[in-house]
Design a protein around this motif. Structure first.
Motif, mmCIF file in Angstrom:
data_model
loop_
_atom_site.group_PDB
_atom_site.id
_atom_site.type_symbol
_atom_site.label_atom_id
_atom_site.label_comp_id
_atom_site.label_asym_id
_atom_site.label_seq_id
_atom_site.Cartn_x
_atom_site.Cartn_y
_atom_site.Cartn_z
ATOM 1 N N GLU A 1 10.309 -6.747 -24.736
ATOM 2 C CA GLU A 1 10.320 -5.584 -23.856
ATOM 3 C C GLU A 1 11.725 -5.002 -23.651
ATOM 4 O O GLU A 1 11.870 -3.900 -23.098
ATOM 5 C CB GLU A 1 9.719 -5.926 -22.491
ATOM 6 N N ASP B 1 12.755 14.666 -26.881
ATOM 7 C CA ASP B 1 11.884 13.716 -27.565
ATOM 8 C C ASP B 1 11.739 14.129 -29.026
ATOM 9 O O ASP B 1 11.031 15.091 -29.339
ATOM 10 C CB ASP B 1 10.523 13.666 -26.874
ATOM 11 N N ARG C 1 11.084 6.849 -23.566
ATOM 12 C CA ARG C 1 11.192 7.330 -22.188
ATOM 13 C C ARG C 1 12.406 6.707 -21.499
ATOM 14 O O ARG C 1 13.160 7.405 -20.799
ATOM 15 C CB ARG C 1 9.918 6.994 -21.414
ATOM 16 N N VAL C 2 12.595 5.401 -21.687
ATOM 17 C CA VAL C 2 13.744 4.723 -21.076
ATOM 18 C C VAL C 2 15.052 5.297 -21.616
ATOM 19 O O VAL C 2 15.978 5.615 -20.856
ATOM 20 C CB VAL C 2 13.665 3.205 -21.339
ATOM 21 N N SER D 1 8.139 3.521 -29.982
ATOM 22 C CA SER D 1 7.509 3.210 -28.698
ATOM 23 C C SER D 1 7.741 4.348 -27.720
ATOM 24 O O SER D 1 8.895 4.715 -27.441
ATOM 25 C CB SER D 1 8.096 1.917 -28.124
ATOM 26 N N GLU D 2 6.654 4.909 -27.185
ATOM 27 C CA GLU D 2 6.808 5.980 -26.205
ATOM 28 C C GLU D 2 7.552 5.488 -24.961
ATOM 29 O O GLU D 2 8.361 6.220 -24.390
ATOM 30 C CB GLU D 2 5.440 6.534 -25.821
ATOM 31 N N GLU D 3 7.286 4.256 -24.553
ATOM 32 C CA GLU D 3 7.951 3.728 -23.370
ATOM 33 C C GLU D 3 9.440 3.541 -23.629
ATOM 34 O O GLU D 3 10.276 3.881 -22.779
ATOM 35 C CB GLU D 3 7.327 2.389 -22.971
ATOM 36 N N ALA D 4 9.802 3.023 -24.809
ATOM 37 C CA ALA D 4 11.219 2.844 -25.131
ATOM 38 C C ALA D 4 11.922 4.190 -25.213
ATOM 39 O O ALA D 4 13.063 4.335 -24.752
ATOM 40 C CB ALA D 4 11.366 2.070 -26.438
#
Length: 244
Positions: free
Chosen positions: A83, A174, A159-160, A154-157
């Motif tokens: 993560e 993006d 975003r971070v 990774s969309e979450e990565a």
């Protein structure tokens, strides 16, 4: 966030200082040891750390090291949790990194770096000059704020990383999956040309892998034509002119 920046040069120092000033818990580590971290970076609140101890218990690790070094860090990263977001800021210049056949044959730079490192990465901050990053970041909402593309699978990565780009004074864009990050590699229309969020999408769309590599490889000749002691604006204009 708990952030480690690996690399204490111009890019790493810029990012460590800006992220610390934005309120993050920032460590800086490098191959030359904690004593090599510049005093002005530490004045921001960032802390120097030993490389071997710098990657555990962190939310984000930013690789601000020369292209091709990632593979040498694979053992260091082996125990890092999945993560943890890893951000790659590097760029391939054969005259600096040495020829890397896989990249010369078409491998996307950060895809290749991820393979060497043995884990996914997000590509960010690579498409802005060090001096642009140091001096031209401004608060969100400022007219004319410059943008930086962020690519990752990774969309979450993503975003971070985009949140952190914003924290360093730039509008994050993006740019999609890592395989498309060739559009922000040297010397594409989006690379080190200081574009706004409105201008950046068209520049990424205009990327041409064959032409952009030729522009990259012509850099020594183009740089030699600049005035003595060129400014950052001189370099940005040189990069823009190559695509007119």
């Amino acid at each position: 966030m708990k952030i480690t920046v690996i690399g204490a040069g111009a890019i790493g120092g810029n990012l460590a200082a800006k992220l610390a000033l934005a309120g993050h818990d920032v460590q800086v580590a490098g191959a030359r040891g904690p004593e090599a971290v510049a005093a002005e970076v530490l004045e921001s609140g960032a802390r120097a750390a030993d490389l071997a101890d710098s990657v555990q218990g962190r939310d984000v690790i930013v690789l601000a090291v020369p292209f091709g070094v990632a593979g040498k860090l694979a053992d260091l990263f082996a125990p890092v949790p999945d993560e943890t977001v890893v951000v790659d800021t590097s760029n391939y210049y054969p005259n600096l990194s040495g020829q890397i056949e896989a990249v010369d044959d078409g491998a996307v730079e950060s895809v290749w770096n991820a393979e060497q490192l043995g884990r996914p990465v997000v590509k960010a901050w690579n498409a802005a000059l060090a001096e642009t990053q140091r001096a031209k970041g401004v608060p969100a909402g400022t007219p004319g704020r410059l943008a930086i593309p962020v690519a990752g699978d990774s969309e979450e990565a993503r975003r971070v990383a985009m949140r952190l780009v914003d924290d360093t004074g730039f509008d994050p864009y993006d740019a999609g999956v890592l395989a498309d990050s060739w559009r922000q590699q040297p010397n594409s229309p989006a690379y080190c040309t200081e574009l706004t969020l409105e201008e950046l999408p068209a520049a990424l769309a205009a990327a041409d892998r064959v032409k952009d590599v030729a522009v990259r490889d012509s850099l020594p000749e183009r740089f030699a034509a600049l005035p003595d002691n060129p400014t950052v604006d001189d370099v940005v204009e040189m990069n823009r002119a190559a695509h007119r």
